[in-house]
Write an enzyme that holds these catalytic residues in place. Structure first.
Site, short mmCIF file in Angstrom:
data_model
loop_
_atom_site.label_atom_id
_atom_site.label_comp_id
_atom_site.label_asym_id
_atom_site.label_seq_id
_atom_site.Cartn_x
_atom_site.Cartn_y
_atom_site.Cartn_z
CG ASP A 1 -119.55 11.02 88.24
OD1 ASP A 1 -118.84 11.54 89.13
OD2 ASP A 1 -119.50 11.36 87.05
CB SER A 2 -122.02 4.89 88.91
OG SER A 2 -120.86 4.12 88.92
N GLY B 1 -117.25 36.84 78.21
CA GLY B 1 -117.89 36.35 76.99
C GLY B 1 -117.01 36.72 75.81
CB CYS C 1 -114.00 39.72 81.69
SG CYS C 1 -113.03 39.96 80.20
CE1 TYR C 2 -119.71 41.25 75.59
CE2 TYR C 2 -121.33 40.45 77.16
CZ TYR C 2 -121.03 41.03 75.94
OH TYR C 2 -122.03 41.37 75.08
CE LYS D 1 -115.55 12.84 88.09
NZ LYS D 1 -116.46 12.02 87.25
CD GLU E 1 -113.30 34.06 86.09
OE1 GLU E 1 -113.12 35.02 86.86
OE2 GLU E 1 -113.57 34.19 84.89
CG HIS F 1 -110.96 36.37 83.60
ND1 HIS F 1 -112.26 36.03 83.30
CD2 HIS F 1 -110.47 36.99 82.51
CE1 HIS F 1 -112.54 36.42 82.07
NE2 HIS F 1 -111.47 37.00 81.56
#
Ligand code: XMP
Length: 514
Positions: free
Chosen positions: A227-228, A55, A82-83, A370, A171, A169
């Site tokens: 997506d559609s 954060g 982290c935060y 996605k 990630e 981090h």
């Protein structure tokens, strides 16, 4: 079916969606919630583990985002990043203060390989650090399990309570062993089984959609985008020809795209559904005649799209369900998920529901990122070129033609863009560049072709590298590729005598060239 899940508690850091994506890459389902979420709600969700994100604040500042001490008493494993690591320390009685040396970038960290988090991680490993504060004193009951030259506590744990914290981090892909650390947490600390797999998702969704829809009728606006398309195929698998897909060809698609969409979803295609293609090109060109202001063009295209869709929907009559291709980042970014307020207003044609007679919206991809939508698409047998399609704006080429849109200009930009995409793919650059396309400037200038003087358009080529599409840099395309594209466009596309390469980054430019 009850899914096991990990909860990410969002403190407003920039990598929060990444944390959830990495957990899901380990085949464990994960959702993001704001740090303001009620503790009781978290308890009821009964997660297998909780991850606190980074954060922007300092946890010792007045009014900084915080959490309830009881969060650490639920008997659920917690990992602070982290935060989140600093906050956990502070709340549990340790000390966080401004670091004597600010660490930013790739830093070598020494880890204790006997710690569960670092199982199979080398003792010295490169990690992504970004912090101004540091953990000066760990909280009682904690043991330090990683450090750097400037950061005495890069990770610590309280094994009795299953509380873990990491200052860097994991990630971010720059942390070489980051995914392994997250996998270690979800499997070795939280004891997850790893049931989040896209083949199972397809199977469960088809089943759930079948139950929900029953004998009802379903309507879907198909754009040809990822997506559609994936949403439509899921529904087609579930309810077959109870599904009607309306595909509005506004004449602003890329070269041959309308026919490609029809080939996949139309009567000759692979799916059981009612496909309606509306060839509305002329209507759109007429509405756009004489209009050059970009926002007005967007508005006209959006409104006309709704009108055409509405007319088709009227012909079909009342339906029970309307399908929308909402995906998880849309949910998070519209403020329903984590802490990341409304980052971008949604570009996509809004307002459809008001114009169609339906009872309920179905959003079959609402839980997916996605990359997961793409995996589902492949799982469903949708062709790769469609699944890996680049982002393409709803108003299409209408906003890639500067100034007035005409059928002639659409032809020019379609042809130039097709050549550009073909050459980029041939050079093997299509996987490296996140988005690339040709646009038509509104500039004509003098040139010579053979012995003739010409007065023709300049085509602009755009290619960007980006992670989140919020900021971007122009891609460094090898000069010989650019030259080849230029030669082909000038030789093969009538009406063009110059090709320009746009080197602007975003900001101050945008990715689109409108
Ligand atoms: P900009 O041009 O704002 O674009 O840097 C960022 C990303 O959004 C895409 N974009 C759109 N996508 N409907 C969409 O679905 C739109 O109206 C729209 N306008 C821009 C753009 O292609 C880029 O990926």
């Amino acid at each position: 079916m009850k899914r096991e899940k990990i909860i990410v508690i969002d403190f407003g850091g920039q990598y929060n969606q990444l944390v959830a994506r990495r957990v899901r890459e380990c085949n464990v389902y994960c959702e993001i919630y704001s740090y303001r979420t009620d503790l009781q709600k978290i308890r009821e969700m009964n997660p297998k583990g909780i991850i606190l994100t980074g954060g922007p604040n300092s946890c010792y500042e007045e009014g900084a985002a915080t959490c309830d001490k009881e969060l650490f008493e639920l008997g659920i494993p917690v990992l602070g990043l982290c935060y989140g690591a600093q906050l956990m320390t502070q709340v549990l009685g340790g000390k966080v203060s401004k670091a004597p040396v600010r660490e930013y970038g790739k830093i070598e960290v020494t880890v204790d390989p006997t710690c569960k988090l670092f199982s199979d991680v080398p003792e010295k490993t490169i990690c992504w650090m970004s912090h101004n504060d540091y953990i000066e004193t760990i909280a009682p009951g904690f043991t330090r399990v990683a450090w750097t030259d400037h950061c005495p506590v890069a990770a610590a744990l309280n094994s009795e309570k299953n509380l873990y914290l990491i200052q860097f981090h994991p990630e971010v892909l720059h942390t070489v062993e980051g995914t392994r650390m997250i996998s270690n947490f979800v499997y070795h600390v939280c004891n997850c089984a790893g049931d989040w797999k896209m083949d199972a998702f397809v199977e469960n969704s088809v089943q759930a959609l079948r139950e929900k829809v029953g004998g009802g009728r379903v309507l879907c606006a198909l754009s040809g985008g990822v997506d559609s398309s994936v949403a439509a195929v899921l529904l087609s698998k579930a309810v077959g020809d109870q599904l009607t897909c309306v595909f509005v060809d506004h004449g602003l698609l890329r070269k041959n795209e309308g026919d490609e969409v029809e080939a996949v979803f139309g009567p000759e295609g692979n799916y059981d559904l009612n496909f309606i293609r509306v060839n509305a090109q002329e209507r759109f060109y007429q509405k756009l005649a004489g209009v050059s202001e970009p926002e007005r063009k967007r508005k006209i295209i959006g409104e006309e799209f709704i009108r055409v869709f509405e007319e088709e929907a009227k012909k079909i009559g009342a339906v029970d369900f309307l399908v929308q291709g909402t995906i998880y980042p849309d949910v998070v970014e519209s403020g329903l998920g984590g802490e990341s307020a409304v980052i971008k207003s949604h570009h996509n044609v809004g307002g459809l529901p008001d114009y169609v007679d339906f009872k309920e919206i179905i959003e079959p991809l609402r839980d997916l990122f996605k990359d997961e939508v793409r995996k589902v698409g492949l799982e469903l047998g949708i062709p790769g070129n469609l699944v890996y399609r680049q982002p393409f704006p709803g108003p299409g080429l209408g906003i890639r033609i500067i100034g007035e849109v005409t059928a002639e200009k659409v032809r020019i930009v379609q042809d130039a863009d097709a050549i550009y995409r073909e050459e980029i793919a041939k050079a093997g650059l299509d996987k490296e560049i996140n988005q690339y396309f040709a646009a038509l400037t509104n500039m004509r200038s003098v040139g010579v072709m053979g012995d003739e003087r010409t007065y023709d358009y300049a085509v602009a080529l755009r290619a960007v590298k980006t992670i989140d599409f919020m900021t971007a840099e122009a891609a460094e395309i090898p000069y010989d590729v650019l030259t080849r594209v230029m030669n082909r466009i000038i030789n093969e596309v009538r009406g063009v005598n110059r090709v320009l390469y746009d080197v602007s980054s975003k900001p101050p430019g945008t990715i689109e060239f409108e």
